[in-house]
Enzyme design. Structure first.
Site, PDB file in Angstrom:
ATOM      1  N   HIS A 193       0.799  -1.220   0.000  1.00 40.59           N
ATOM      2  CA  HIS A 193       0.000   0.000   0.000  1.00 40.59           C
ATOM      3  C   HIS A 193       0.835   1.276   0.000  1.00 40.59           C
ATOM      4  O   HIS A 193       0.280   2.374   0.077  1.00 40.59           O
ATOM      5  CB  HIS A 193      -0.934  -0.008   1.212  1.00 40.59           C
ATOM      6  CG  HIS A 193      -1.754  -1.258   1.305  1.00 40.59           C
ATOM      7  ND1 HIS A 193      -2.725  -1.582   0.389  1.00 40.59           N
ATOM      8  CD2 HIS A 193      -1.731  -2.289   2.196  1.00 40.59           C
ATOM      9  CE1 HIS A 193      -3.270  -2.741   0.703  1.00 40.59           C
ATOM     10  NE2 HIS A 193      -2.683  -3.192   1.800  1.00 40.59           N
ATOM     11  N   ILE A 208      -1.845   0.090  -3.921  1.00 36.90           N
ATOM     12  CA  ILE A 208      -3.304   0.062  -3.878  1.00 36.90           C
ATOM     13  C   ILE A 208      -3.799   0.447  -2.486  1.00 36.90           C
ATOM     14  O   ILE A 208      -3.065   0.377  -1.495  1.00 36.90           O
ATOM     15  CB  ILE A 208      -3.857  -1.325  -4.255  1.00 36.90           C
ATOM     16  CG1 ILE A 208      -3.370  -2.404  -3.265  1.00 36.90           C
ATOM     17  CG2 ILE A 208      -3.461  -1.675  -5.684  1.00 36.90           C
ATOM     18  CD1 ILE A 208      -3.978  -3.778  -3.501  1.00 36.90           C
ATOM     19  N   GLY A 211      -8.023  -2.841   1.381  1.00 36.63           N
ATOM     20  CA  GLY A 211      -9.417  -3.248   1.276  1.00 36.63           C
ATOM     21  C   GLY A 211     -10.226  -2.830   2.488  1.00 36.63           C
ATOM     22  O   GLY A 211     -11.387  -2.422   2.375  1.00 36.63           O
TER      23      GLY A 211
END
Length: 285
Positions: A193, A208, A211
Site C-alpha cells: 500500500h 493500492i 481493502g
C-alpha cells in the site's frame, strides 16, 4: 507445501491483550475519509473527542496490531509470500457498541482452510472480549495465489445474488491520493500500500488502497445516509473484495434497503465502474 491445513487448524488459539483510546479512533476515522467538511456536525462525531462515536469497522484495527489478513500469515502451518496475498473478504459481528477507549483480550485462530485449486483461502477468526463480556467477532478471508492444489476442502461456493432493481440511494466518495499512507498508520504496514516496487511485484501498477479502508468508507456511507448517523445500529457487516482501488479514485456506493439490512455494491468510477466490494450486507437494528 506453503500451507499445512491440518497444522493450521489444529494450532492453539493465539491470545493478545489490546488497548485503544480516542486518538486511535480519530486517526482511523481520518484514515477512511472522515472530517470533510471539517466543521460539519455529522463529521465532528468522528473527529472531535468531546462528541466521538466509534464507527464499528474500527474494530478491524483496534489495538493497532497486525490486521487479520496479516496476522493469519504468522500462524502455525502458514508460510507464504506476502506479495501473493490478497484480502478476499471480511465479516464483523458486533456484540456491543465499540467503546471510545478500552482494554480487551483478542483470541485468534485459523477457523478454516480452503483449497481453491490455483489458490488457497484462509479464514482467520478473532473473538474480542473485555471485562464485561464479548465485544465483537471478526473474520478475515485471506486469498493466497498459487497455494492451492493439495486436494483439500474447496469450501462454500454459493454466492449472494445481486440486488434486484435500481438502488434506493447512490453516493460517491473520492479517496485522497495519500489515503493509503494515512490509513496504514492504524496498523497495516503491508508495503503493498506504499512501496511502488513492492506493488509491482504483486502485479499492480502502483500501490493500492487497503481493502479495509474501502470497507470502512463504505460502512460510514451507509451509517451516515440510511442509519441516521447512529453507529450503534450496526449489528453485522460482511463483504467480498471484488477488486482494488487506487488512491485518488472515486467510489460509487449503491445501497438497497431491506428488512433489517442494507445491501451494498461498490465500484470505482475511474475504471469504467469496475467492481470493488460485492455481496456486501450491513445488518442493523
Amino acid at each position: 507445501m506453503p500451507i499445512d491445513a491440518a497444522e493450521a487448524l489444529a494450532a492453539e488459539p493465539r491470545t493478545d491483550e489490546i488497548t485503544w483510546g480516542h486518538k486511535d479512533v480519530q486517526l482511523y476515522h481520518l484514515g477512511i475519509g472522515a472530517g470533510v467538511p471539517a466543521t460539519d456536525p455529522g463529521e465532528l462525531r468522528y473527529t472531535l473527542e468531546s462528541r466521538l462515536h466509534v464507527l464499528p469497522s474500527f474494530a478491524t484495527v483496534a489495538g493497532a496490531g497486525a490486521p487479520g489478513v496479516i496476522a493469519g500469515l504468522s500462524m502455525p502451518g502458514v508460510d507464504v509470500d506476502l506479495a501473493r496475498v490478497l484480502h478476499a473478504g471480511q465479516s464483523l459481528t458486533l456484540h456491543r457498541p465499540v467503546p471510545v477507549a478500552g482494554a480487551a483480550t483478542a483470541t485468534s485462530r485459523i477457523a478454516a482452510v480452503y483449497d481453491k485449486g490455483g489458490a488457497a483461502v484462509l479464514v482467520m477468526r478473532t473473538d474480542v472480549a473485555d471485562a464485561d463480556g464479548p465485544l465483537w467477532t471478526d473474520e478475515a478471508r485471506i486469498h493466497v495465489r498459487g497455494a492451492g492444489g493439495w486436494g483439500g476442502d474447496q469450501g462454500p461456493s454459493t454466492r449472494r445474488e445481486p440486488p434486484a432493481g435500481p438502488p434506493d440511494l447512490t453516493v460517491e466518495r473520492t479517496t485522497r491520493e495519500d489515503q493509503a499512507l494515512l490509513y496504514r498508520l492504524s496498523g497495516d504496514w503491508n508495503p503493498l500500500h506504499a512501496d511502488p516496487g513492492f506493488a509491482k511485484l504483486g502485479g499492480f501498477e502502483r500501490p493500492i488502497l487497503h481493502g479495509l479502508c474501502t470497507y470502512g468508507m463504505t460502512l460510514k456511507a451507509v451509517v451516515d445516509t440510511l442509519l441516521g448517523g447512529d453507529v450503534t445500529r450496526v449489528r453485522r457487516y460482511d463483504t467480498r473484495f471484488a477488486g482494488v482501488v487506487y488512491p485518488g479514485e472515486t467510489l460509487r456506493i449503491r445501497m438497497w434497503r431491506g428488512p433489517g439490512e442494507v445491501r451494498v455494491a461498490v465500484s470505482t468510477l475511474d475504471r469504467e465502474d469496475a467492481p470493488v466490494l460485492a455481496e456486501t450486507v450491513v445488518e442493523h437494528s
